[in-house]
Design a protein around this motif. Structure first.
Motif, PDB file in Angstrom:
ATOM      1  N   VAL A   1       0.866  -1.171   0.000  1.00  0.00           N
ATOM      2  CA  VAL A   1       0.000   0.000   0.000  1.00  0.00           C
ATOM      3  C   VAL A   1       0.908   1.229   0.000  1.00  0.00           C
ATOM      4  N   LEU A   2       1.223   1.686  -1.190  1.00  0.00           N
ATOM      5  CA  LEU A   2       2.096   2.839  -1.349  1.00  0.00           C
ATOM      6  C   LEU A   2       1.418   3.858  -2.244  1.00  0.00           C
ATOM      7  N   ARG A   3       1.759   5.084  -2.060  1.00  0.00           N
ATOM      8  CA  ARG A   3       1.228   6.111  -2.945  1.00  0.00           C
ATOM      9  C   ARG A   3       1.940   5.992  -4.276  1.00  0.00           C
ATOM     10  N   PRO A   4       1.301   6.409  -5.336  1.00  0.00           N
ATOM     11  CA  PRO A   4       1.987   6.384  -6.637  1.00  0.00           C
ATOM     12  C   PRO A   4       3.153   7.367  -6.631  1.00  0.00           C
ATOM     13  N   ASP A   5       4.252   6.953  -7.204  1.00  0.00           N
ATOM     14  CA  ASP A   5       5.447   7.785  -7.246  1.00  0.00           C
ATOM     15  C   ASP A   5       5.389   8.673  -8.473  1.00  0.00           C
ATOM     16  N   GLU A   6       4.875   9.868  -8.267  1.00  0.00           N
ATOM     17  CA  GLU A   6       4.713  10.804  -9.367  1.00  0.00           C
ATOM     18  C   GLU A   6       5.612  12.009  -9.115  1.00  0.00           C
ATOM     19  N   PRO A   7       6.507  12.314 -10.043  1.00  0.00           N
ATOM     20  CA  PRO A   7       7.378  13.481  -9.835  1.00  0.00           C
ATOM     21  C   PRO A   7       6.580  14.770  -9.934  1.00  0.00           C
ATOM     22  N   LYS A   8       6.828  15.663  -9.011  1.00  0.00           N
ATOM     23  CA  LYS A   8       6.192  16.974  -9.064  1.00  0.00           C
ATOM     24  C   LYS A   8       7.070  17.969  -8.324  1.00  0.00           C
ATOM     25  N   ILE A   9       6.982  19.201  -8.696  1.00  0.00           N
ATOM     26  CA  ILE A   9       7.795  20.247  -8.088  1.00  0.00           C
ATOM     27  C   ILE A   9       7.014  20.812  -6.905  1.00  0.00           C
ATOM     28  N   ILE A  10       7.569  20.638  -5.730  1.00  0.00           N
ATOM     29  CA  ILE A  10       6.926  21.134  -4.515  1.00  0.00           C
ATOM     30  C   ILE A  10       7.327  22.588  -4.263  1.00  0.00           C
ATOM     31  N   ILE A  11       8.645  22.857  -4.349  1.00  0.00           N
ATOM     32  CA  ILE A  11       9.123  24.229  -4.181  1.00  0.00           C
ATOM     33  C   ILE A  11       9.984  24.580  -5.394  1.00  0.00           C
ATOM     34  N   THR A  12      10.084  25.829  -5.668  1.00  0.00           N
ATOM     35  CA  THR A  12      10.901  26.258  -6.801  1.00  0.00           C
ATOM     36  C   THR A  12      12.372  26.276  -6.394  1.00  0.00           C
ATOM     37  N   HIS A  13      13.219  26.384  -7.380  1.00  0.00           N
ATOM     38  CA  HIS A  13      14.655  26.448  -7.149  1.00  0.00           C
ATOM     39  C   HIS A  13      15.001  27.654  -6.267  1.00  0.00           C
ATOM     40  N   GLU A  14      14.394  28.760  -6.544  1.00  0.00           N
ATOM     41  CA  GLU A  14      14.659  29.984  -5.777  1.00  0.00           C
ATOM     42  C   GLU A  14      14.203  29.835  -4.321  1.00  0.00           C
ATOM     43  N   GLU A  15      13.041  29.219  -4.118  1.00  0.00           N
ATOM     44  CA  GLU A  15      12.551  29.010  -2.748  1.00  0.00           C
ATOM     45  C   GLU A  15      13.482  28.082  -1.976  1.00  0.00           C
ATOM     46  N   GLY A  16      14.048  27.097  -2.656  1.00  0.00           N
ATOM     47  CA  GLY A  16      14.975  26.182  -2.005  1.00  0.00           C
ATOM     48  C   GLY A  16      16.251  26.867  -1.559  1.00  0.00           C
ATOM     49  N   LEU A  17      16.708  27.824  -2.327  1.00  0.00           N
ATOM     50  CA  LEU A  17      17.942  28.544  -1.992  1.00  0.00           C
ATOM     51  C   LEU A  17      17.710  29.750  -1.095  1.00  0.00           C
ATOM     52  N   LYS A  18      16.456  30.143  -0.891  1.00  0.00           N
ATOM     53  CA  LYS A  18      16.136  31.379  -0.179  1.00  0.00           C
ATOM     54  C   LYS A  18      16.736  31.423   1.232  1.00  0.00           C
ATOM     55  N   ASN A  19      16.669  30.355   1.987  1.00  0.00           N
ATOM     56  CA  ASN A  19      17.137  30.355   3.376  1.00  0.00           C
ATOM     57  C   ASN A  19      18.542  29.779   3.542  1.00  0.00           C
ATOM     58  N   ALA A  20      19.239  29.527   2.452  1.00  0.00           N
ATOM     59  CA  ALA A  20      20.593  28.986   2.535  1.00  0.00           C
ATOM     60  C   ALA A  20      21.529  30.037   3.127  1.00  0.00           C
ATOM     61  N   PRO A  21      22.377  29.658   4.079  1.00  0.00           N
ATOM     62  CA  PRO A  21      23.287  30.642   4.658  1.00  0.00           C
ATOM     63  C   PRO A  21      24.289  31.175   3.633  1.00  0.00           C
ATOM     64  N   ARG A  22      24.737  30.309   2.706  1.00  0.00           N
ATOM     65  CA  ARG A  22      25.636  30.748   1.637  1.00  0.00           C
ATOM     66  C   ARG A  22      25.176  30.092   0.354  1.00  0.00           C
ATOM     67  N   LYS A  23      25.109  30.867  -0.701  1.00  0.00           N
ATOM     68  CA  LYS A  23      24.689  30.316  -1.989  1.00  0.00           C
ATOM     69  C   LYS A  23      25.452  31.019  -3.095  1.00  0.00           C
ATOM     70  N   ASP A  24      25.492  30.367  -4.231  1.00  0.00           N
ATOM     71  CA  ASP A  24      26.202  30.911  -5.384  1.00  0.00           C
ATOM     72  C   ASP A  24      25.299  30.737  -6.591  1.00  0.00           C
ATOM     73  N   SER A  25      24.580  31.719  -6.955  1.00  0.00           N
ATOM     74  CA  SER A  25      23.586  31.764  -8.035  1.00  0.00           C
ATOM     75  C   SER A  25      22.632  30.576  -7.983  1.00  0.00           C
ATOM     76  N   ASP A  26      23.051  29.394  -8.431  1.00  0.00           N
ATOM     77  CA  ASP A  26      22.139  28.244  -8.484  1.00  0.00           C
ATOM     78  C   ASP A  26      22.488  27.136  -7.501  1.00  0.00           C
TER      79      ASP A  26
END
Length: 95
Positions: free
Chosen positions: A61-86
């Motif tokens: 009993v597993l959920r179907p494994d469907e790829p989907k974007i939960i957060i954008t690339h920018e949202e993922g990097l938003k709270n990073a203490p140090r980042k370099d463009s991407d």
């Protein structure tokens, strides 16, 4: 069925446990209670009971494994203490 203090000491040694004298006595009493309970279970007639293979009748009993974007690339990097463009910037680990 019951056990003695030597058995408790041997089990404690095998399990790498250390007990003082009062704890040894407590463990001996607890182990004897468990063994007595197991003896009571042996009195039951289980010849008509099918062996339990799984705790549930559910199968995969597993959920179907469907790829989907939960957060954008920018949202993922938003709270990073140090980042370099991407990318995340982290301290160098290997030379």
């Amino acid at each position: 069925m019951s056990t003695d203090i030597q058995t408790i000491r041997k089990l404690a040694h095998l399990a790498r446990l250390e007990f003082d004298l009062t704890k040894e006595q407590e463990m001996l009493q607890d182990l004897n209670k468990i063994l007595d309970w197991m003896e009571k279970l042996r009195e039951l007639d289980t010849s008509q009971v099918e062996p339990l293979l799984h705790m549930s009748e559910e199968v995969n009993v597993l959920r179907p494994d469907e790829p989907k974007i939960i957060i954008t690339h920018e949202e993922g990097l938003k709270n990073a203490p140090r980042k370099d463009s991407d990318y995340f910037r982290v301290p160098k680990v290997l030379d």
